[in-house]
Design an enzyme around this catalytic site. Sequence first.
Site, mmCIF file in Angstrom:
data_model
loop_
_atom_site.group_PDB
_atom_site.id
_atom_site.type_symbol
_atom_site.label_atom_id
_atom_site.label_comp_id
_atom_site.label_asym_id
_atom_site.label_seq_id
_atom_site.Cartn_x
_atom_site.Cartn_y
_atom_site.Cartn_z
ATOM 1 N N MET A 163 0.864 -1.175 0.000
ATOM 2 C CA MET A 163 0.000 0.000 0.000
ATOM 3 C C MET A 163 0.902 1.227 0.000
ATOM 4 S SD MET A 163 -1.687 0.238 3.768
ATOM 5 C CE MET A 163 -0.731 0.452 5.276
ATOM 6 N N TYR A 443 3.402 3.052 12.851
ATOM 7 C CA TYR A 443 2.814 2.916 11.519
ATOM 8 C C TYR A 443 1.357 2.466 11.587
ATOM 9 C CZ TYR A 443 4.588 -2.044 11.493
ATOM 10 O OH TYR A 443 4.889 -3.351 11.752
ATOM 11 N N GLU A 444 0.691 2.621 10.436
ATOM 12 C CA GLU A 444 -0.758 2.401 10.332
ATOM 13 C C GLU A 444 -1.532 3.304 11.283
ATOM 14 O OE1 GLU A 444 -1.207 0.907 7.811
ATOM 15 O OE2 GLU A 444 0.635 -0.244 7.630
ATOM 16 N N GLY A 445 -0.994 4.479 11.548
ATOM 17 C CA GLY A 445 -1.633 5.428 12.458
ATOM 18 C C GLY A 445 -1.039 5.306 13.841
ATOM 19 N N GLN A 450 -4.928 6.718 16.651
ATOM 20 C CA GLN A 450 -5.922 5.722 17.046
ATOM 21 C C GLN A 450 -6.824 6.271 18.141
ATOM 22 O OE1 GLN A 450 -6.051 3.007 15.179
ATOM 23 N NE2 GLN A 450 -4.182 3.667 14.158
#
Length: 605
Positions: A163, A443-445, A450
């Site tokens: 991604m 990573y991924e927020g 969150q």
Amino acid sequence: MPAYKVPLRDIRFLINEVLDYPAHYASLPNGGDADPDTVGAILEECAKLCEEVLSPLNLSGDQEGCHFADGNVTTPKGFKDAYRQYAEGGWQGLSHPTEYGGQGMPMSMGLFKSEMTGTANWSFTMYPGLALGAMNTVMQHASDAQKATYMPPLTEGRWLGTMCLTEPQCGTDLGQVKTKAEPQADGSYKITGTKIFISAGDHDLTENIVHIVLARLPDAPKGTRGISLFIVPKIMVNEDGSLGERNTVRTDGIEHKMGIHGNATCVLSFEEATGYMIAEPNKGLEAMFTFMNTARIGTAIQGIAHAELSYQGALRYAKDRRSMRALSGKKEPEKVADALIYHADVRRMLLTQKAFAEGGRAMIYFAAQYADKMVNAAFAGDQAEFKIWDDKLGFLTPILKGFLTEMGLEAANLGMQVFGGHGYIAEHGMEQIARDARISTLYEGTTGIQALDLLGRKVLLGTKGKAVREFTAIIGKFAVEHMRDARLRRFAGELAKLVAEWNLLTVRLMLMARKDRDVVSSASHHFLMYSGYVTMAYFWALQAAVASQKLKGGGNDTPEFYQAKLDTARFYFDHLLPRAKAHASSMVKPSRSMTKLPIESFVFE
């Protein structure tokens, strides 16, 4: 590096005894083949792959790292052969449709597999893990023709995927994405821009890589409303499915990172690369959230993976290493000193690791049942049913990702602490676990993102507190049912109080936010952590209830396993759950102590 032993007994306990997966699978359209014997056989085969193939490469992969030369990435020694075994075993398509070469198992089976492979070797697991998100995005949003082209080789593991979101000028704030997508006469697009921090962005494991890329059309609105989503293959695909020429996607380098050295984090340049739109124009971010939620649950798994691996290493060391005598008297008088495990403070650290690993596993396995139902609804085209389960999973996702990665990092650091100075030395592998775990909160927020997602979008704005009320109703039901059980009364009583407090705190924050919008930000971290501690408390109480029943009934051959569950639950409620009180106190404090300080207060000159 600790040799990883898959905790199959604990996994079976959760699947068969606590969460009743046999009944869950029987209720699913694609659960017919997931009978207990088949599930057990799959878990055992995956354990062999993890223990015999992936785990031995964890330390060496970290020490060697990836190599970059002439625009190409080479993975560490052994990774390519390990991936060949992984792909040939059909592991990539375990939870994907048979029509594309998968095994058609429920989504949760793939999550169980990811936990095991991720604990054995997180750097390796990221390569197929990123592709799983790409596959889910293509499955839900691509055209039938695109699915026919890309799904079979992705499902069979012949190709992998990525991604591509982040750019040099933006990370979380994707409204700043500048990558351009110019429409072409043949319906394709020319993609131009630079993407950074692309995990598994290039490698030598497969013949092709499918990049899922965010970019803007020429007439796109500003901000996140003007982002579209594209498939951009590394190697162009001919009409017959064979590979053609190299696309104009260039790898400009790999990042030099703190950890996960065995996985290549790349800088990719798209120079009028050919791409194909998936989903609707300017709706790319919505489609990408399919990918993001998959990735966030995968990152939550990283939290328990590092907690488990560090716990296994620390436990073995604590049993073998001797230092001083226990304060209550000699435990091993024939030895020069007592083993570390006899010291109360060492047990505190070990039990904290154990509580986070096993409690977190229960949380994820519970959420995996929601994921099964959500995915089945999506594939069936039942939007109403999909929304129900997407909302339920959406509430839990930031808790899983934010809380469990923070606890996984804490557990990894505790593992180093048990080893003392030896934990700081590379040859034992404990410091690698801590380095690898550090990225999980980023990573991924990040954890802060969150927290904002949970409190701001999922609780206050999205559901006006309904998400909290619905989940606490599950906990409250458990509390009422077990209030009269002498072994469980303590757990049930505490949970009943927490249910009331969690709802009260939510209402207080809703009222405070009407006058002070900054409260949403200043309280969000504490709300997330509080939610995590209370949620884990429920799952420890749930495990304790099953263990208590098993011990009461007798006749089982592993009473020590069930007793350990009860003991760990008591430890969690005694020593870890009290942290929630501090978060409860802090979250309702006015934001002004943070926001009203002048910028000059931060100077250091």
